[in-house]
Write a protein that holds these residues in place. Structure first.
Motif, PDB file in Angstrom:
ATOM      1  N   SER A   1       2.334  23.422  35.906  1.00  0.00           N
ATOM      2  CA  SER A   1       3.456  22.963  37.531  1.00  0.00           C
ATOM      3  C   SER A   1       3.808  21.870  36.523  1.00  0.00           C
ATOM      4  CB  SER A   1       2.618  23.521  38.098  1.00  0.00           C
ATOM      5  OG  SER A   1       1.567  24.275  38.437  1.00  0.00           O
ATOM      6  N   CYS A   2       3.076  21.216  36.945  1.00  0.00           N
ATOM      7  CA  CYS A   2       4.823  19.979  36.661  1.00  0.00           C
ATOM      8  C   CYS A   2       4.754  19.325  35.524  1.00  0.00           C
ATOM      9  CB  CYS A   2       4.190  18.990  37.685  1.00  0.00           C
ATOM     10  SG  CYS A   2       1.920  18.277  37.250  1.00  0.00           S
TER      11      CYS A   2
ATOM     12  N   GLN B   1      -1.831  14.906  40.146  1.00  0.00           N
ATOM     13  CA  GLN B   1      -0.428  15.492  40.371  1.00  0.00           C
ATOM     14  C   GLN B   1       0.140  16.496  41.313  1.00  0.00           C
ATOM     15  OE1 GLN B   1       1.615  12.261  40.269  1.00  0.00           O
ATOM     16  NE2 GLN B   1      -0.017  11.781  39.048  1.00  0.00           N
ATOM     17  N   CYS B   2      -0.594  17.366  41.033  1.00  0.00           N
ATOM     18  CA  CYS B   2      -0.095  18.570  41.464  1.00  0.00           C
ATOM     19  C   CYS B   2      -1.455  19.652  41.913  1.00  0.00           C
ATOM     20  CB  CYS B   2       0.773  19.972  41.533  1.00  0.00           C
ATOM     21  SG  CYS B   2       0.295  20.663  39.657  1.00  0.00           S
TER      22      CYS B   2
END
Ligand SMILES: [Zn+2]
Length: 217
Positions: A132-133, A152-153
């Motif tokens: 995702s990030c 992070q996500c």
């Protein structure tokens, strides 16, 4: 502080460049990012770049220098940068000297992250990426807090398929052959500090900072 960071794939170069960028409040200039960005533009240089890449040609030193020079002339680079992925040839290194000289600037240090090849292979196999990030981890040297999950996500982490040892070996061989003369070029100028990369991230960072601040060299 004007820094060039060099190191083979898997040396942790990108991670260290990001940390130095934050530590010294200077931009992290990654040639890969600049090229990707240039591919989305429609000016003269970008058209030339797309043409070379689409025809499967190597991007010439001349074009590479022009694209980098354009980025380095921007305001945020005037008090320093961490340059990552450039220069890759002696000709590019000389062009970089000229670009900076024109602005009364010069490279302060060239950080060379040295890692034993066998160690790199093992390390690359342990790299984890977030879908995702784009955050990256290493299951040994820089693990996520929770196994297989991005700090992070919260997304799932994956291993890159081109990280298998054959491709890795080839990439390292190419890197070594291409950059050896560049390392010699900077060594002769007394700018090169070689840092052992095969250590935890924070240990390598400390050695780099000591070298940049001339505590040990
Ligand atoms: Zn993520």
């Amino acid at each position: 502080m004007f820094i060039v960071i060099m190191g083979p794939p898997g040396s942790g170069k990108g991670t260290q460049a990001k940390i130095l960028s934050e530590t010294y409040n200077i931009p992290h200039i990654s040639s890969g990012d600049i090229f990707r960005q240039a591919m989305t533009l429609n000016d003269e240089m970008s058209i030339e770049l797309k043409k070379a890449i689409n025809q499967g040609h190597l991007v010439s030193d001349e074009l590479t220098n022009k694209i980098i020079a354009r980025r380095l002339s921007q305001k945020d680079c005037q008090s320093g940068f961490v340059l990552d992925g450039y220069p890759r040839t002696v000709s590019q290194a000389k062009a970089l000297d000229t670009m900076l000289k024109d602005n009364n600037q010069k490279i302060d240090r060239v950080v060379n992250l040295y890692v034993d090849y066998r160690v790199i292979m093992e390390r690359l196999k342990k790299r984890l990426f977030c879908k995702s990030c784009g955050s990256s981890y290493n299951s040994v040297t820089n693990p996520p807090k929770s196994s297989g999950i991005c700090d992070q996500c919260g997304s799932e982490l994956y291993t890159r398929t081109d990280d298998n040892s054959n491709t890795v070996e080839e990439r390292i061989e190419v890197y070594d052959k291409v950059t050896k003369p560049v390392l010699e070029f900077y060594s002769k100028k007394g700018l090169l500090c070689t840092i052992q990369g095969n250590v935890p991230v924070e240990v390598a960072t400390k050695s780099i900072v000591d070298c940049l601040e001339e505590k040990s060299f």
